[in-house]
Design an enzyme around this catalytic site. Sequence first.
Site, mmCIF file in Angstrom:
data_model
loop_
_atom_site.group_PDB
_atom_site.id
_atom_site.type_symbol
_atom_site.label_atom_id
_atom_site.label_comp_id
_atom_site.label_asym_id
_atom_site.label_seq_id
_atom_site.Cartn_x
_atom_site.Cartn_y
_atom_site.Cartn_z
ATOM 1 N N ASP A 118 0.834 -1.208 0.000
ATOM 2 C CA ASP A 118 0.000 0.000 0.000
ATOM 3 C C ASP A 118 0.868 1.258 0.000
ATOM 4 O O ASP A 118 0.355 2.376 -0.058
ATOM 5 C CB ASP A 118 -1.012 -0.006 1.156
ATOM 6 C CG ASP A 118 -0.357 0.000 2.521
ATOM 7 O OD1 ASP A 118 0.879 -0.071 2.608
ATOM 8 O OD2 ASP A 118 -1.099 0.067 3.527
ATOM 9 N N ASP A 145 -1.012 -6.121 -0.088
ATOM 10 C CA ASP A 145 -1.424 -5.453 1.144
ATOM 11 C C ASP A 145 -2.933 -5.294 1.206
ATOM 12 O O ASP A 145 -3.566 -4.913 0.212
ATOM 13 C CB ASP A 145 -0.799 -4.048 1.208
ATOM 14 C CG ASP A 145 0.372 -3.980 2.166
ATOM 15 O OD1 ASP A 145 0.436 -4.799 3.109
ATOM 16 O OD2 ASP A 145 1.231 -3.106 1.964
ATOM 17 N N LYS A 196 -1.156 -9.314 2.985
ATOM 18 C CA LYS A 196 -0.438 -8.816 4.158
ATOM 19 C C LYS A 196 -1.360 -7.836 4.874
ATOM 20 O O LYS A 196 -2.073 -7.074 4.217
ATOM 21 C CB LYS A 196 0.865 -8.115 3.759
ATOM 22 C CG LYS A 196 1.606 -7.493 4.956
ATOM 23 C CD LYS A 196 3.027 -7.108 4.635
ATOM 24 C CE LYS A 196 3.207 -5.777 3.954
ATOM 25 N NZ LYS A 196 2.666 -4.614 4.690
ATOM 26 N N GLU A 216 -1.475 -5.131 8.425
ATOM 27 C CA GLU A 216 -0.749 -4.517 9.528
ATOM 28 C C GLU A 216 -1.426 -4.903 10.831
ATOM 29 O O GLU A 216 -2.622 -4.659 11.003
ATOM 30 C CB GLU A 216 -0.736 -2.990 9.370
ATOM 31 C CG GLU A 216 0.141 -2.534 8.226
ATOM 32 C CD GLU A 216 0.248 -1.014 8.140
ATOM 33 O OE1 GLU A 216 -0.134 -0.319 9.097
ATOM 34 O OE2 GLU A 216 0.733 -0.540 7.096
ATOM 35 N N GLU A 264 8.933 -3.837 10.906
ATOM 36 C CA GLU A 264 9.314 -2.528 10.354
ATOM 37 C C GLU A 264 9.796 -1.586 11.456
ATOM 38 O O GLU A 264 9.107 -1.363 12.462
ATOM 39 C CB GLU A 264 8.131 -1.892 9.590
ATOM 40 C CG GLU A 264 8.500 -0.508 9.045
ATOM 41 C CD GLU A 264 7.582 0.006 7.940
ATOM 42 O OE1 GLU A 264 6.684 -0.726 7.500
ATOM 43 O OE2 GLU A 264 7.791 1.161 7.520
HETATM 44 O O1 KIV Z 1 3.505 -1.050 1.639
HETATM 45 C C1 KIV Z 1 4.668 -1.456 1.648
HETATM 46 O O2 KIV Z 1 5.442 -1.230 0.715
HETATM 47 C C2 KIV Z 1 5.121 -2.200 2.819
HETATM 48 C C3 KIV Z 1 6.566 -2.525 2.910
HETATM 49 C C4 KIV Z 1 7.349 -1.309 3.118
HETATM 50 C C5 KIV Z 1 6.841 -3.566 3.918
HETATM 51 O O3 KIV Z 1 4.342 -2.531 3.658
#
Ligand code: KIV
Length: 259
Positions: free
Chosen positions: A42, A81, A111, A113, A176
């Site tokens: 994202d 994401d 993915k 968060e 992160e």
């Molecule tokens: O959105 C993204 O690019 C990320 C990475 C930086 C891990 O979550």
Amino acid sequence: MTVPRFMALKGAGRKITMLTAYDHTMAGLLDATGIEGILVGDSMSMVVQGHTNTLPVTLDEMIYHAEMVGRAVHHALVVVDMPFPTNHLGPHRAVEHAARILKETRCQAVKLEGGADQAPIIEALVAAGIPVMAHVGLRPQTVHMLGGYKVQRDEERLLHDATSAQDAGAFAIVLECIPTAIANKITATLRIPTIGIGAGVGCDGQVLVINDLLGLTSGYVPKFVKAYADLKSTITGAVSQFRDDVRTGTFPGPGQEFK
Ligand code: KIV
């Protein structure tokens, strides 16, 4: 690359490499290098769309770009994401949103968060057969709560978040912006691979935003970034040359003309 193979790389003596991609051309180039993972992050909200944070990008936009990436990738594991707030509306809607990503793109995993707070969501997604990569430490989607992009140092909380995500069924976890010593402890504690970004060299793998790696980012660049090229200069140099050649009548030349 499959999810089980990706997981088996932990402890197999080879570090995992992962980069972001947002379109077909870049994804194809990255895939040809043999990296293990490609993330449709994202971060697209900032590096492609020009927003100041990752909050504005929508699920439809993520899917649109993930489709482009998915069509180009034949080897790497492609992870997409879940954009804000698609994993915060209850397990049922999270499954609905993540299922759209898997059904409408060729990508294999999502993915999200979160750690302990997202454990019920991770469980619901995994029960539906959707592989989940978790993301703890600095969570850019919570930037307004954090008051900025800051290094996260609460060791007890970070360890709890990471183990909760693993126990809920996550197959890997992004760490992160956390101190190296804490990332090392998490990496040694978990069975699943840790993928670091600003978390030191001891993680099982590393991920970077491709625009940062290629030196395309304007303005603020985080300390954890290493630019392996200066494409900004290469691009502006090439375009300036084109501009001058057109203005002076040296492009197109005989080699670019039809008789
Ligand atoms: O959105 C993204 O690019 C990320 C990475 C930086 C891990 O979550």
